[in-house]
Design a protein around this motif. Structure first.
Motif, mmCIF file in Angstrom:
data_model
loop_
_atom_site.group_PDB
_atom_site.id
_atom_site.type_symbol
_atom_site.label_atom_id
_atom_site.label_comp_id
_atom_site.label_asym_id
_atom_site.label_seq_id
_atom_site.Cartn_x
_atom_site.Cartn_y
_atom_site.Cartn_z
ATOM 1 N N LEU A 138 0.825 -1.208 0.000
ATOM 2 C CA LEU A 138 0.000 0.000 0.000
ATOM 3 C C LEU A 138 0.863 1.264 0.000
ATOM 4 C CD1 LEU A 138 -2.866 -1.128 2.381
ATOM 5 C CD2 LEU A 138 -3.000 -0.736 -0.088
ATOM 6 N N GLU A 139 2.045 1.185 0.574
ATOM 7 C CA GLU A 139 2.986 2.308 0.478
ATOM 8 C C GLU A 139 3.425 2.487 -0.964
ATOM 9 O OE1 GLU A 139 6.242 3.071 3.198
ATOM 10 O OE2 GLU A 139 5.283 1.737 4.651
ATOM 11 N N ARG A 140 3.763 1.370 -1.611
ATOM 12 C CA ARG A 140 4.171 1.441 -3.028
ATOM 13 C C ARG A 140 3.060 2.002 -3.910
ATOM 14 N NH1 ARG A 140 7.769 -2.603 -1.767
ATOM 15 N NH2 ARG A 140 6.427 -4.425 -1.873
ATOM 16 N N ALA A 141 1.827 1.703 -3.528
ATOM 17 C CA ALA A 141 0.674 2.185 -4.293
ATOM 18 C C ALA A 141 0.356 3.654 -4.009
ATOM 19 C CB ALA A 141 -0.551 1.323 -3.992
ATOM 20 N N GLY A 142 1.032 4.240 -3.022
ATOM 21 C CA GLY A 142 0.825 5.648 -2.712
ATOM 22 C C GLY A 142 -0.318 5.949 -1.768
ATOM 23 N N LEU A 143 -0.870 4.924 -1.120
ATOM 24 C CA LEU A 143 -1.973 5.163 -0.181
ATOM 25 C C LEU A 143 -1.487 5.345 1.254
ATOM 26 C CD1 LEU A 143 -4.694 2.723 -1.529
ATOM 27 C CD2 LEU A 143 -4.587 5.201 -1.778
ATOM 28 N N LEU A 144 -0.293 4.867 1.545
ATOM 29 C CA LEU A 144 0.299 5.008 2.878
ATOM 30 C C LEU A 144 1.703 5.573 2.742
ATOM 31 C CD1 LEU A 144 -0.560 1.532 4.494
ATOM 32 C CD2 LEU A 144 -1.850 3.654 4.704
ATOM 33 N N LYS A 197 -7.871 6.102 -6.485
ATOM 34 C CA LYS A 197 -8.073 4.705 -6.079
ATOM 35 C C LYS A 197 -9.553 4.418 -5.869
ATOM 36 C CE LYS A 197 -6.608 0.656 -5.182
ATOM 37 N NZ LYS A 197 -6.015 -0.146 -6.255
ATOM 38 N N ARG A 198 -10.270 5.358 -5.307
ATOM 39 C CA ARG A 198 -11.720 5.198 -5.102
ATOM 40 C C ARG A 198 -12.430 5.012 -6.438
ATOM 41 N NH1 ARG A 198 -16.086 9.403 -3.488
ATOM 42 N NH2 ARG A 198 -17.593 8.087 -2.443
ATOM 43 N N LYS A 199 -12.022 5.833 -7.421
ATOM 44 C CA LYS A 199 -12.614 5.727 -8.753
ATOM 45 C C LYS A 199 -12.263 4.389 -9.397
ATOM 46 C CE LYS A 199 -12.923 8.045 -13.201
ATOM 47 N NZ LYS A 199 -12.503 9.193 -14.010
ATOM 48 N N GLU A 200 -11.024 3.935 -9.247
ATOM 49 C CA GLU A 200 -10.615 2.639 -9.791
ATOM 50 C C GLU A 200 -11.466 1.515 -9.207
ATOM 51 O OE1 GLU A 200 -6.439 1.907 -9.155
ATOM 52 O OE2 GLU A 200 -5.889 3.802 -10.129
ATOM 53 N N LEU A 201 -11.663 1.545 -7.889
ATOM 54 C CA LEU A 201 -12.475 0.513 -7.245
ATOM 55 C C LEU A 201 -13.913 0.541 -7.764
ATOM 56 C CD1 LEU A 201 -11.251 0.809 -3.540
ATOM 57 C CD2 LEU A 201 -10.694 -0.998 -5.186
#
Length: 123
Positions: free
Chosen positions: A58-64, A84-88
């Motif tokens: 999740l760090e790599r994904a930029g969320l943390l 990320k919300r839009k992707e989901l």
């Protein structure tokens, strides 16, 4: 967080999904501090190494992000969370549309059913 872990998929991926959903829904607000890896692992009933892997992804994904002595935090980059919300949401929509096509519905019929369902929800 609700940890509904199953044996059908990798645990770390399920942990990532649960944390991602908590972030995108606002249950874990931007900039908020996460509990320690050990505390999260105990809460979820998983090995701390598995939780560490999920958090690192999740760090790599930029969320943390991590601060060396202060712990892990939810990103304060709102555009990352919004994206990320839009992707989901799009993943859910595409899965729904495939399912409707598999049942034999056309796009127009699907839209009509969605409108009907929205109207029923509003009543």
């Amino acid at each position: 967080m609700q940890w509904n872990l199953t044996d059908d998929r990798p645990i770390y991926a399920q942990l990532m999904e649960t944390i991602t959903l908590s972030i995108t829904s606002g249950a874990l607000p931007a900039g908020s501090r996460l509990p320690s890896v050990r505390d999260l692992a105990a809460e979820a009933g998983v090995n701390p190494n598995t939780m560490q892997r999920a958090l690192s992804e999740l760090e790599r994904a930029g969320l943390l992000y991590s601060q060396r002595t202060a712990g892990r935090f939810v990103t304060d980059q709102l555009e990352n969370i919004t994206q990320k919300r839009k992707e989901l949401a799009m993943e859910q929509i595409h899965a729904f549309l495939r399912s409707m096509r598999d049942m034999g519905y056309t796009s127009e019929e699907t839209i009509a059913l969605i409108r009907q369902a929205i109207k029923e929800e509003e009543e």
